[in-house]
Design a protein around this motif. Sequence first.
Motif, PDB file in Angstrom:
ATOM      1  N   PHE A   1       0.818  -1.208   0.000  1.00 20.93           N
ATOM      2  CA  PHE A   1       0.000   0.000   0.000  1.00 20.93           C
ATOM      3  C   PHE A   1       0.855   1.264   0.000  1.00 20.93           C
ATOM      4  CE2 PHE A   1      -3.060  -3.196   1.415  1.00 20.93           C
ATOM      5  CZ  PHE A   1      -4.033  -2.993   0.460  1.00 20.93           C
ATOM      6  N   THR A   2       2.058   1.184   0.516  1.00 23.39           N
ATOM      7  CA  THR A   2       2.990   2.308   0.440  1.00 23.39           C
ATOM      8  C   THR A   2       3.398   2.535  -1.009  1.00 23.39           C
ATOM      9  OG1 THR A   2       3.827   1.876   2.668  1.00 23.39           O
ATOM     10  CG2 THR A   2       5.253   3.153   1.195  1.00 23.39           C
ATOM     11  N   VAL A   3       3.756   1.463  -1.691  1.00 26.72           N
ATOM     12  CA  VAL A   3       4.143   1.556  -3.098  1.00 26.72           C
ATOM     13  C   VAL A   3       2.959   2.020  -3.942  1.00 26.72           C
ATOM     14  CG1 VAL A   3       4.946   0.246  -5.112  1.00 26.72           C
ATOM     15  CG2 VAL A   3       5.944  -0.181  -2.860  1.00 26.72           C
ATOM     16  N   ALA A   4       1.774   1.489  -3.652  1.00 28.73           N
ATOM     17  CA  ALA A   4       0.582   1.880  -4.415  1.00 28.73           C
ATOM     18  C   ALA A   4       0.268   3.364  -4.218  1.00 28.73           C
ATOM     19  CB  ALA A   4      -0.610   1.025  -4.007  1.00 28.73           C
ATOM     20  N   ALA A   5       0.408   3.861  -2.990  1.00 29.93           N
ATOM     21  CA  ALA A   5       0.156   5.283  -2.730  1.00 29.93           C
ATOM     22  C   ALA A   5       1.155   6.158  -3.476  1.00 29.93           C
ATOM     23  CB  ALA A   5       0.217   5.563  -1.229  1.00 29.93           C
ATOM     24  N   LEU A   6       2.425   5.766  -3.463  1.00 32.09           N
ATOM     25  CA  LEU A   6       3.443   6.533  -4.189  1.00 32.09           C
ATOM     26  C   LEU A   6       3.176   6.495  -5.686  1.00 32.09           C
ATOM     27  CD1 LEU A   6       6.620   5.474  -2.203  1.00 32.09           C
ATOM     28  CD2 LEU A   6       5.673   7.790  -2.366  1.00 32.09           C
ATOM     29  N   ALA A   7       2.865   5.317  -6.200  1.00 23.21           N
ATOM     30  CA  ALA A   7       2.587   5.190  -7.636  1.00 23.21           C
ATOM     31  C   ALA A   7       1.399   6.062  -8.030  1.00 23.21           C
ATOM     32  CB  ALA A   7       2.326   3.730  -7.990  1.00 23.21           C
ATOM     33  N   GLY A   8       0.367   6.075  -7.218  1.00 17.79           N
ATOM     34  CA  GLY A   8      -0.798   6.903  -7.511  1.00 17.79           C
ATOM     35  C   GLY A   8      -0.461   8.384  -7.513  1.00 17.79           C
ATOM     36  N   GLU A   9       0.294   8.817  -6.527  1.00 23.37           N
ATOM     37  CA  GLU A   9       0.674  10.232  -6.432  1.00 23.37           C
ATOM     38  C   GLU A   9       1.567  10.648  -7.587  1.00 23.37           C
ATOM     39  OE1 GLU A   9       0.958  14.081  -5.242  1.00 23.37           O
ATOM     40  OE2 GLU A   9      -0.451  12.577  -4.519  1.00 23.37           O
ATOM     41  N   LEU A  10       2.386   9.729  -8.069  1.00 16.59           N
ATOM     42  CA  LEU A  10       3.337  10.041  -9.142  1.00 16.59           C
ATOM     43  C   LEU A  10       2.785   9.708 -10.531  1.00 16.59           C
ATOM     44  CD1 LEU A  10       6.520   8.664  -7.365  1.00 16.59           C
ATOM     45  CD2 LEU A  10       5.829  11.061  -7.605  1.00 16.59           C
ATOM     46  N   ASP A  11       1.499   9.322 -10.604  1.00 16.78           N
ATOM     47  CA  ASP A  11       0.881   8.917 -11.874  1.00 16.78           C
ATOM     48  C   ASP A  11       1.710   7.841 -12.568  1.00 16.78           C
ATOM     49  OD1 ASP A  11      -1.334  10.641 -11.668  1.00 16.78           O
ATOM     50  OD2 ASP A  11      -0.133  12.321 -12.427  1.00 16.78           O
ATOM     51  N   LEU A  12       2.129   6.881 -11.790  1.00 19.52           N
ATOM     52  CA  LEU A  12       2.971   5.792 -12.272  1.00 19.52           C
ATOM     53  C   LEU A  12       2.159   4.499 -12.188  1.00 19.52           C
ATOM     54  CD1 LEU A  12       5.875   4.983 -13.138  1.00 19.52           C
ATOM     55  CD2 LEU A  12       6.381   4.713 -10.711  1.00 19.52           C
ATOM     56  N   PRO A  13       1.733   3.945 -13.322  1.00 20.77           N
ATOM     57  CA  PRO A  13       0.939   2.713 -13.277  1.00 20.77           C
ATOM     58  C   PRO A  13       1.707   1.580 -12.594  1.00 20.77           C
ATOM     59  CG  PRO A  13       0.909   3.684 -15.479  1.00 20.77           C
ATOM     60  CD  PRO A  13       1.950   4.420 -14.683  1.00 20.77           C
ATOM     61  N   LEU A  14       0.998   0.805 -11.794  1.00 21.29           N
ATOM     62  CA  LEU A  14       1.644  -0.300 -11.088  1.00 21.29           C
ATOM     63  C   LEU A  14       2.264  -1.311 -12.041  1.00 21.29           C
ATOM     64  CD1 LEU A  14      -0.804  -0.910  -8.113  1.00 21.29           C
ATOM     65  CD2 LEU A  14       1.503   0.050  -8.019  1.00 21.29           C
ATOM     66  N   ASP A  15       1.663  -1.507 -13.205  1.00 21.86           N
ATOM     67  CA  ASP A  15       2.255  -2.468 -14.137  1.00 21.86           C
ATOM     68  C   ASP A  15       3.616  -2.000 -14.642  1.00 21.86           C
ATOM     69  OD1 ASP A  15       0.926  -0.481 -15.618  1.00 21.86           O
ATOM     70  OD2 ASP A  15       0.544  -1.818 -17.300  1.00 21.86           O
ATOM     71  N   VAL A  16       3.828  -0.693 -14.696  1.00 20.72           N
ATOM     72  CA  VAL A  16       5.146  -0.169 -15.070  1.00 20.72           C
ATOM     73  C   VAL A  16       6.160  -0.519 -13.984  1.00 20.72           C
ATOM     74  CG1 VAL A  16       6.471   1.953 -15.465  1.00 20.72           C
ATOM     75  CG2 VAL A  16       4.226   1.660 -16.507  1.00 20.72           C
ATOM     76  N   LEU A  17       5.738  -0.399 -12.724  1.00 17.87           N
ATOM     77  CA  LEU A  17       6.626  -0.773 -11.617  1.00 17.87           C
ATOM     78  C   LEU A  17       6.947  -2.264 -11.648  1.00 17.87           C
ATOM     79  CD1 LEU A  17       5.352   1.232  -8.528  1.00 17.87           C
ATOM     80  CD2 LEU A  17       7.550   1.422  -9.677  1.00 17.87           C
ATOM     81  N   VAL A  18       5.944  -3.066 -11.895  1.00 23.75           N
ATOM     82  CA  VAL A  18       6.161  -4.513 -11.952  1.00 23.75           C
ATOM     83  C   VAL A  18       7.158  -4.848 -13.060  1.00 23.75           C
ATOM     84  CG1 VAL A  18       5.070  -6.736 -12.485  1.00 23.75           C
ATOM     85  CG2 VAL A  18       3.946  -5.121 -10.945  1.00 23.75           C
ATOM     86  N   GLU A  19       6.974  -4.230 -14.209  1.00 28.05           N
ATOM     87  CA  GLU A  19       7.877  -4.492 -15.334  1.00 28.05           C
ATOM     88  C   GLU A  19       9.305  -4.038 -15.013  1.00 28.05           C
ATOM     89  OE1 GLU A  19       8.285  -2.953 -19.870  1.00 28.05           O
ATOM     90  OE2 GLU A  19       6.291  -3.578 -19.213  1.00 28.05           O
ATOM     91  N   ALA A  20       9.430  -2.881 -14.380  1.00 34.48           N
ATOM     92  CA  ALA A  20      10.752  -2.338 -14.077  1.00 34.48           C
ATOM     93  C   ALA A  20      11.454  -3.082 -12.950  1.00 34.48           C
ATOM     94  CB  ALA A  20      10.630  -0.861 -13.716  1.00 34.48           C
ATOM     95  N   CYS A  21      10.684  -3.633 -12.036  1.00 32.69           N
ATOM     96  CA  CYS A  21      11.276  -4.206 -10.831  1.00 32.69           C
ATOM     97  C   CYS A  21      11.138  -5.715 -10.722  1.00 32.69           C
ATOM     98  CB  CYS A  21      10.656  -3.568  -9.591  1.00 32.69           C
ATOM     99  SG  CYS A  21      10.858  -1.788  -9.555  1.00 32.69           S
TER     100      CYS A  21
END
Length: 90
Positions: free
Chosen positions: A58-78
Motif C-alpha cells: 500500500f505504500t508503493v501503491a500510494a506513491l505510484a498513484g501520487e506520481l501517476d505511475l501505473p503499477l504495471d510499469v513498476l512490476v515491469e521495471a522491478c
Amino acid sequence: MVRVPLTPQERDRGRRLGEVLREARGSRSMTAVAAAVGMPVETLRKIESGRVPTPAFFTVAALAGELDLPLDVLVEACGPPAEIDAPRTA
C-alpha cells in the motif's frame, strides 16, 4: 522474531524500485511527495535509496498513484528479468 536476510536479487529489486520512483518524482521535492501520501520524508528517502527494499504494497501503491505511475510499469521495471526460452527436457 528473526527476519530472514534478503537475497541479492531482492536487494537489487529494491534499488530498481527506488530508481523508478525517483525518476517518476522528477523535479517534485521529496518532502512534497511524502506529505501528499502521508509518510515521513525519511521513509521515502530510504525507499528511493534502496535501504527499504521491500516496502509495503500500500505504500508503493500510494506513491505510484501520487506520481501517476501505473503499477504495471513498476512490476515491469522491478520484476525478475525475463527468462530466456530454453529447450526443456523431461
